[in-house]
Write a protein that holds these residues in place. Sequence first.
Motif, PDB file in Angstrom:
ATOM      1  N   THR B  36       0.837  -1.198   0.000  1.00  0.00           N
ATOM      2  CA  THR B  36       0.000   0.000   0.000  1.00  0.00           C
ATOM      3  C   THR B  36       0.876   1.253   0.000  1.00  0.00           C
ATOM      4  OG1 THR B  36      -1.510  -1.252   1.390  1.00  0.00           O
ATOM      5  CG2 THR B  36      -1.970   1.077   1.119  1.00  0.00           C
ATOM      6  N   ALA B  40       1.489   4.274  -2.890  1.00  0.00           N
ATOM      7  CA  ALA B  40       1.481   5.728  -2.683  1.00  0.00           C
ATOM      8  C   ALA B  40       2.785   6.328  -3.193  1.00  0.00           C
ATOM      9  CB  ALA B  40       1.289   6.046  -1.202  1.00  0.00           C
ATOM     10  N   PHE B  66      -4.890   1.367  -3.707  1.00  0.00           N
ATOM     11  CA  PHE B  66      -5.448   2.048  -2.536  1.00  0.00           C
ATOM     12  C   PHE B  66      -4.503   3.156  -2.082  1.00  0.00           C
ATOM     13  CE2 PHE B  66      -6.307   2.115   2.083  1.00  0.00           C
ATOM     14  CZ  PHE B  66      -7.643   2.443   2.027  1.00  0.00           C
ATOM     15  N   GLY B  67      -3.226   2.827  -1.990  1.00  0.00           N
ATOM     16  CA  GLY B  67      -2.235   3.831  -1.609  1.00  0.00           C
ATOM     17  C   GLY B  67      -2.160   4.954  -2.622  1.00  0.00           C
ATOM     18  N   MET B  69      -4.549   5.948  -4.660  1.00  0.00           N
ATOM     19  CA  MET B  69      -5.766   6.765  -4.575  1.00  0.00           C
ATOM     20  C   MET B  69      -5.678   7.755  -3.417  1.00  0.00           C
ATOM     21  SD  MET B  69      -7.999   6.066  -6.883  1.00  0.00           S
ATOM     22  CE  MET B  69      -9.271   5.004  -7.498  1.00  0.00           C
ATOM     23  N   LEU B  70      -5.122   7.277  -2.273  1.00  0.00           N
ATOM     24  CA  LEU B  70      -4.957   8.151  -1.112  1.00  0.00           C
ATOM     25  C   LEU B  70      -4.044   9.317  -1.461  1.00  0.00           C
ATOM     26  CD1 LEU B  70      -4.495   5.488   1.684  1.00  0.00           C
ATOM     27  CD2 LEU B  70      -6.389   7.063   1.519  1.00  0.00           C
TER      28      LEU B  70
END
Lengths: 145, 116
Positions: B36, B40, B66-67, B69-70
Amino acid sequence: MNKDEYNKLVKRLTPKENKSKNALVAFLVGGFIGFLAEVFATIVMEFTGLSRVDAYLVTCLVVIFLSCLFTALGFFDNWVTKVKMGIILPTTGFAHSIMSAGLDYKKDGFITGIGANFFKLAGSVILYGMVSAFLFAIIGVILYG
Amino acid sequence: MNFLCAFLFSGIFCLFAQIFLDNTKLTPGHVTSFFTVFGAFLGLVGLYDKFISFAGAGATTIISNFGYMLYKGAYLGFQENGILGLFTGLLQYSSCAITGAVLFSFVLTLIFKPKD
């Protein structure tokens, strides 16, 4: 029996974790999940006229729903123990960890059971994802403006 | 061609994750958290955009997305709203995955009984 022979014996009798087989299975299953997701996203785009980004979000939701459902039905745990990272690394693993925590602690009640343990396993992904993304975003702002 | 890229990308990430898991003493929790954060980081370097454009859903279904998108939420949030945007934007794009997982799991938890 001298030391050499003993070491050979130990080597022969230790259960072998077949690493190359594990890696191959993870590659094939993980790849297959990505492939299916792409096929599904293409179908969604064709039939509903959604944009690419939205179609991927719909796909993501369907993947999450299916993995929650399979976990609830009981056979997903077996798949996870057999395939390991091939299933855990895609979003299926994230959904699976929340769903199985919910089911496992259901007997302890709504607040102290489900509520307190829901994010037990997924929590680390959310926590470190958020913290690192926040830091990286600050770095990105400094670098790119 | 798209489908092949999706297969290869997602497969290769899972392959590396499995090699990680087998050759270290880390648990699957460690490995997913690492990937994750790695996602990012790839977002920061500007690579994940490219991965998504060639591997499509192969790149968006793995946890690294997920990372990414964050990161994207926080970065774009800053462009819109300044420092406050970092806070309001962080979960903007990943909200879909979190909300989906929480709602589906909760409803299914109410319906199903644990099996052993």
